[in-house]
Motif scaffolding. Structure first.
Motif, PDB file in Angstrom:
ATOM      1  N   THR A 161      51.748  40.541  10.849  1.00  0.00           N
ATOM      2  CA  THR A 161      51.233  39.234  10.434  1.00  0.00           C
ATOM      3  C   THR A 161      50.557  39.320   9.069  1.00  0.00           C
ATOM      4  OG1 THR A 161      49.236  39.672  11.743  1.00  0.00           O
ATOM      5  CG2 THR A 161      50.940  38.330  12.766  1.00  0.00           C
ATOM      6  N   ALA A 162      50.574  38.205   8.348  1.00  0.00           N
ATOM      7  CA  ALA A 162      50.055  38.139   6.972  1.00  0.00           C
ATOM      8  C   ALA A 162      48.537  37.993   6.980  1.00  0.00           C
ATOM      9  CB  ALA A 162      50.715  36.985   6.223  1.00  0.00           C
ATOM     10  N   LEU A 163      47.857  38.981   7.508  1.00  0.00           N
ATOM     11  CA  LEU A 163      46.397  38.966   7.570  1.00  0.00           C
ATOM     12  C   LEU A 163      45.792  39.329   6.219  1.00  0.00           C
ATOM     13  CD1 LEU A 163      45.944  40.872  10.949  1.00  0.00           C
ATOM     14  CD2 LEU A 163      45.460  38.454  10.565  1.00  0.00           C
ATOM     15  N   PRO A 164      44.580  38.839   5.936  1.00  0.00           N
ATOM     16  CA  PRO A 164      43.877  39.260   4.728  1.00  0.00           C
ATOM     17  C   PRO A 164      43.214  40.625   4.953  1.00  0.00           C
ATOM     18  CG  PRO A 164      42.541  37.669   5.910  1.00  0.00           C
ATOM     19  CD  PRO A 164      43.844  37.780   6.661  1.00  0.00           C
ATOM     20  N   SER A 165      44.065  41.622   5.218  1.00  0.00           N
ATOM     21  CA  SER A 165      43.600  42.989   5.474  1.00  0.00           C
ATOM     22  C   SER A 165      44.701  43.929   5.002  1.00  0.00           C
ATOM     23  CB  SER A 165      43.311  43.192   6.963  1.00  0.00           C
ATOM     24  OG  SER A 165      44.507  43.213   7.718  1.00  0.00           O
ATOM     25  N   GLY A 166      44.669  45.170   5.480  1.00  0.00           N
ATOM     26  CA  GLY A 166      45.693  46.124   5.077  1.00  0.00           C
ATOM     27  C   GLY A 166      46.973  46.041   5.883  1.00  0.00           C
TER      28      GLY A 166
END
Length: 388
Positions: free
Chosen positions: A311-316
């Protein structure tokens, strides 16, 4: 060089991803003296300190636990006492007791913060904990993270961007060796299967879809089950490896959705986990929060030549498996997008193989034990060299 690491748990009593990172630091710096200071529990037996795989483990008595945090006065006392002759103290974050230890003063030459993830889960604590974290980050000589995404998407880390260094996680050499052998057996024909994109849906053997992780809120298993129920291609089997507080709730959801081809395996051995990776056609990591900072299971599956849906999470997380290269990246929490991505991979053998080959190549280039060890050694050398 003497290195002290601070966190709440360590092997063999408790472990997990952060404990594995702590152990990897000790393994890649064998010429150094290593110790970790952790909490052990309310009933601490005499002589609880001891060595685990060459690392001295100092266990501290805790008073109680709040918001998954063991509170321990003994931890603060030992952190100050046993860092007097330490060259580098590594504080694994988030852990408020380590931040308190920094606030109260530690005599170590250098302080490093290993930033594993944020602490959004406990929103009510943020106003109280944020000032403490900011103090630690300001005091730190370096901040380590597993990916650029974790740095760039953290409001707390960005003001200290010049201190941040990226050390990606890795798979062990033994893990990669087994994965390469498995992938080679799949690709022994040397080319792509001569199979039309829609034929794999009608083959006798079901397409294996795998999830590995704790059954907790941020992993997005509810979204996964709903998306699986919505798939157009029905010749698929979903396996969930792992346990957690949501296990029974997720089983009830699967029943209510009328899902037949799903299996909850619970906790399994490392050997069984690898067998499940070998048996699957692709892995799904449907996490819905940046509490998922990296997703080590991605590189574990990729090491076996398996494509990944993430998923396009704001993480790595989306930095590990790349959309359109090693798998498919979808919007977090979107049942529709996840179902569409699973249908796409389930129905296209060529796509799975192409992504799988790219995935294995990416692990070999970026996420090896050698790469991680080289990163640690260079960072710590530079840190101590600055003293001279």
């Amino acid at each position: 060089m003497k290195i002290t690491q601070l966190f709440k748990i360590y092997w063999p009593d408790n472990g997990g991803g952060i404990a594995s990172v702590m152990e990897s630091i000790a393994q890649c710096l064998p010429g150094c003296e290593h110790q970790v200071i952790v909490c052990q529990g309310k009933r601490l037996r005499k002589g609880a300190d001891g060595k685990y795989r060459g690392v001295l483990v100092r266990r501290c008595r805790q008073l109680f636990t709040v918001a998954s945090t063991p509170v321990s006065i003994d931890f603060l006392r030992q952190a100050k006492k046993y860092t007097k002759d330490t060259d580098i103290v590594i504080c694994h974050a988030p852990y408020p007791m380590a931040d308190l230890a920094v606030l109260l003063g530690m005599p170590a030459r250098r302080i490093v913060v290993w930033w594993h993830c944020g602490f959004e889960k406990y929103a009510w604590l943020v106003p109280f904990y944020r000032p403490l974290v900011k103090h630690t980050l300001k005091k730190a000589d370096l901040v380590l993270a597993s990916s650029e995404g974790n740095v760039e998407n953290s409001g707390l880390l960005l003001p200290y961007r010049e201190k941040c260094r990226v050390v990606p996680f890795c798979v062990s050499d033994a893990y990669l060796k087994r994965g390469k052998a498995h992938a080679a057996s799949l690709w022994k024909d040397g080319g792509l299967l001569q199979e039309a994109p829609d034929q794999s849906a009608s083959r006798k053997k079901p397409i294996g879809i795998l999830f590995i992780g704790r059954l907790v809120w941020y992993k997005g298993c509810e979204v996964l089950l709903k998306a699986f129920a919505r798939m157009k291609r029905k010749n698929c089997r979903l396996v969930l490896v792992g346990s957690g507080i949501l296990e029974e709730e997720l089983k009830r959801l699967a029943d209510s959705l009328g899902i037949k081809h799903v299996e909850f395996m619970g906790m399994v051995s490392e050997e069984e986990k690898q067998k499940q990776i070998e048996a699957c056609d692709f892995l799904v990591l449907p996490s819905v929060s940046k509490a998922e900072a990296f997703g080590v299971v991605q590189i574990e599956a990729m090491a076996f030549g398996k494509p990944v849906i993430n998923t396009a999470l704001p993480s790595g997380v989306p930095d590990v498996s790349i959309d359109g290269v090693t798998g498919i990246t979808v919007k977090p929490g979107s049942v529709r997008e996840l179902a569409r991505a699973m249908d796409a991979l389930a129905g296209d053998e060529r796509m799975r193989r192409a992504y799988g080959k790219n995935a294995l190549q990416r692990v070999q280039e970026t996420y090896t034990q050698q790469k991680m060890e080289e990163g640690y050694r260079e960072i710590f050398r530079q840190l101590l060299r600055a003293d001279h």
